[in-house]
Design a protein around this motif. Structure first.
Motif, PDB file in Angstrom:
ATOM      1  N   ARG A   1       0.839  -1.213   0.000  1.00 23.18           N
ATOM      2  CA  ARG A   1       0.000   0.000   0.000  1.00 23.18           C
ATOM      3  C   ARG A   1       0.873   1.261   0.000  1.00 23.18           C
ATOM      4  NH1 ARG A   1      -5.496  -0.450  -1.348  1.00 23.18           N
ATOM      5  NH2 ARG A   1      -6.504  -2.081  -0.153  1.00 23.18           N
TER       6      ARG A   1
ATOM      7  N   ASN B   1      -5.992  11.334   9.085  1.00 21.37           N
ATOM      8  CA  ASN B   1      -6.619  10.557   8.009  1.00 21.37           C
ATOM      9  C   ASN B   1      -5.651  10.366   6.853  1.00 21.37           C
ATOM     10  OD1 ASN B   1      -9.456  12.450   8.813  1.00 21.37           O
ATOM     11  ND2 ASN B   1      -9.314  10.269   9.116  1.00 21.37           N
ATOM     12  N   GLY B   2      -5.658   9.163   6.292  1.00 17.89           N
ATOM     13  CA  GLY B   2      -4.876   8.894   5.095  1.00 17.89           C
ATOM     14  C   GLY B   2      -3.399   8.634   5.352  1.00 17.89           C
TER      15      GLY B   2
ATOM     16  N   GLY C   1      -2.057   6.004   6.796  1.00 13.28           N
ATOM     17  CA  GLY C   1      -1.667   4.592   6.636  1.00 13.28           C
ATOM     18  C   GLY C   1      -1.965   3.728   7.843  1.00 13.28           C
ATOM     19  N   LYS C   2      -2.944   4.110   8.657  1.00  9.46           N
ATOM     20  CA  LYS C   2      -3.289   3.309   9.837  1.00  9.46           C
ATOM     21  C   LYS C   2      -3.962   2.003   9.417  1.00  9.46           C
ATOM     22  CE  LYS C   2      -5.900   6.629  11.552  1.00  9.46           C
ATOM     23  NZ  LYS C   2      -5.723   7.661  10.508  1.00  9.46           N
ATOM     24  N   THR C   3      -4.991   2.149   8.576  1.00  2.00           N
ATOM     25  CA  THR C   3      -5.713   0.956   8.112  1.00  2.00           C
ATOM     26  C   THR C   3      -4.778   0.029   7.346  1.00  2.00           C
ATOM     27  OG1 THR C   3      -7.790   2.139   8.011  1.00  2.00           O
ATOM     28  CG2 THR C   3      -7.630   0.170   6.665  1.00  2.00           C
ATOM     29  N   ASN C   4      -3.869   0.614   6.573  1.00  2.00           N
ATOM     30  CA  ASN C   4      -2.944  -0.213   5.792  1.00  2.00           C
ATOM     31  C   ASN C   4      -2.166  -1.183   6.690  1.00  2.00           C
ATOM     32  OD1 ASN C   4      -3.808   1.258   3.630  1.00  2.00           O
ATOM     33  ND2 ASN C   4      -1.937   2.481   3.400  1.00  2.00           N
TER      34      ASN C   4
ATOM     35  N   ASP D   1      -4.286  -4.560  -5.509  1.00  2.00           N
ATOM     36  CA  ASP D   1      -4.471  -3.241  -4.877  1.00  2.00           C
ATOM     37  C   ASP D   1      -3.486  -3.047  -3.726  1.00  2.00           C
ATOM     38  OD1 ASP D   1      -6.601  -2.887  -6.536  1.00  2.00           O
ATOM     39  OD2 ASP D   1      -8.139  -3.035  -4.981  1.00  2.00           O
TER      40      ASP D   1
ATOM     41  N   ILE E   1      -0.372  -3.894  -3.564  1.00  2.02           N
ATOM     42  CA  ILE E   1       1.016  -3.596  -3.964  1.00  2.02           C
ATOM     43  C   ILE E   1       1.155  -2.096  -4.187  1.00  2.02           C
ATOM     44  CG2 ILE E   1       2.831  -4.087  -5.655  1.00  2.02           C
ATOM     45  CD1 ILE E   1       1.278  -6.675  -6.344  1.00  2.02           C
TER      46      ILE E   1
ATOM     47  N   HIS F   1       1.846   1.402  -5.564  1.00  2.00           N
ATOM     48  CA  HIS F   1       1.807   1.827  -6.956  1.00  2.00           C
ATOM     49  C   HIS F   1       3.215   1.829  -7.551  1.00  2.00           C
ATOM     50  CE1 HIS F   1      -2.283   2.714  -6.232  1.00  2.00           C
ATOM     51  NE2 HIS F   1      -2.106   3.864  -5.606  1.00  2.00           N
TER      52      HIS F   1
END
Ligand SMILES: Nc1ncnc2c1ncn2[C@@H]1O[C@H](COP(=O)(O)OP(=O)(O)OP(=O)(O)O)[C@@H](O)[C@H]1O
Length: 377
Positions: A12, A32-33, A35-38, A59, A61, A63
């Motif tokens: 991610r 937010n954004g 990378g916590k959820t990642n 998804d 991997i 980018h």
């Protein structure tokens, strides 16, 4: 189970990162954004071979990178330190190593690192469509029952081939008599799935009912007497009633299946109902009650894993605190703070239960330059 270390390469948003973890409560905190959820997704991926939020593995991997790599090291109270490594290549798919040994099948992960993942989508479990509830049962069975993931996979293959044949028959390119060949494996695998799901639900029901009572008593009002009921869909639209009780019984529906180009019998159409004080909570419970029930199901899941595998799962709470009101948030944290390990994400630290000593890890993580052992190459 206590995860000690998570190493990411090209996963991610992470080029490379290492997360060191302790037992108890850990909060991954950041805007937010960031990378916590990642990070929780990476743990889920290593533990189950799947992401909780996408069915398209690529998804995951980063980018522009050719492959992603995740390593999770954890302490098992019986087996000691264990390591799972997952590599995911854009063209060649997934490769797994468990304790340093290459494994051919993701099913080898079964029971190794039990986890329970709870996210805002999980709170919608009761009001969501049947697919979400089937997924809930299948994910849990995949962790608990050796061979279940393979069984599901075999069933889906039979189902896909049978659906393909139905469309060919409809288009006049195949003989209708060929259908009977697929009825036997469809029925056999389908019944095996239903039997395991039913058994699981029977075992989960009292735990969920007790948890729902505790959620209510904990101030998160809205729970009553909870019952769970597996709903096996029959092709004629009825639930139960045994319209089909053998592979031969499927023949009565062949004509309609050909006309519609799809299989009308099987566990891919099933659901389970939650009755709260005798009323179907899917239709009648308030949103608050539905969320309280989803919470109860999650707590029941944690207990069931412990009961079946003899070890507590790692609980991953992704961004759920902000979704709950103050009372439920407090209840949830109190209910889980004694588990061996809970990893949460949030933008801000919550009010912690008294007597706990949570660790807060601010994100972004610092980059980490440790050279990787020569795998996956
Ligand atoms: N394959 C990928 N390659 C590079 N970056 C990615 C990839 N997939 C997602 N991202 C990035 O990861 C970030 C999202 O990370 P994540 O969902 O973990 O955030 P979060 O901290 O949980 O945010 P929130 O608090 O909003 O839920 C986004 O900036 C997104 O662009």
């Amino acid at each position: 189970m206590v995860i000690r270390r998570v190493v990411l390469r090209q996963f991610r948003s992470y080029e490379q990162a290492t997360l060191e973890l302790d037992s108890g409560l850990t909060l991954l905190a950041g805007p937010n954004g960031i990378g916590k959820t990642n990070l929780l997704e990476a743990i889920h991926f290593a533990a189950t071979g799947r992401s909780p939020r996408t069915t398209r593995d690529t998804d995951l991997i980063r980018h522009g990178a050719p492959l992603a790599y995740v390593r999770v090291e954890w302490d098992d109270p019986v087996a000691g330190r264990r390591v799972v490594e997952m590599a995911l290549h854009r063209q060649h798919g997934k490769a797994l190593r468990l304790d340093g040994r290459k494994r051919q099948r993701l099913a080898d992960l079964q029971g190794a690192l039990p986890i329970v993942y709870f996210a805002p989508e999980s709170l919608a479990l009761v009001k969501a469509g049947p697919a979400a509830r089937r997924g809930f049962l299948d994910d849990l069975l995949g962790q608990l029952v050796p061979g279940y993931t393979q069984l599901l996979h075999d069933y889906q293959r039979v189902l896909a081939q049978r659906n393909q044949l139905l469309r060919e028959i409809r288009a006049g390119r195949a003989a209708g008599s060929l259908l009977a060949i697929w009825d036997e494996p469809l029925y056999r695998h389908g019944q095996a799935i239903r039997q395991r799901r039913r058994r699981l639900l029977d075992e989960l029901a009292p735990l969920a009912a007790a948890a729902a009572g505790r959620v209510a008593a904990g101030g998160a009002a809205g729970a009553g007497v909870l019952e769970l009921d597996y709903l096996a869909a029959e092709p004629d639209g009825r639930v139960e009633g045994g319209a089909v009780s053998s592979p031969e019984g499927l023949a009565a529906f062949h004509r309609e299946e050909v006309a519609r180009g799809t299989t009308l019998w099987g566990p891919q159409r099933d659901d389970f109902a939650l009755f709260l004080d005798g009323q179907d909570a899917r239709a009648f419970a308030s949103q608050g009650q539905q969320r309280a029930l989803a919470l109860a199901l999650t707590l029941a899941q944690v207990e069931l894993i412990h009961r079946r595998l003899g070890r507590w799962p790692v609980l991953l709470l992704d961004d759920v605190l902000s979704e709950l009101d103050g009372k439920r948030r407090r209840y949830l944290l109190e209910a889980v703070c004694d588990l061996p390990q809970v990893i949460l994400t949030a933008t801000e630290p919550p009010e912690w239960p008294e007597g706990t000593r949570p660790r807060v890890i601010p994100l972004p993580l610092g980059p980490e330059g440790e050279a990787e052992p020569g795998w996956p190459g």
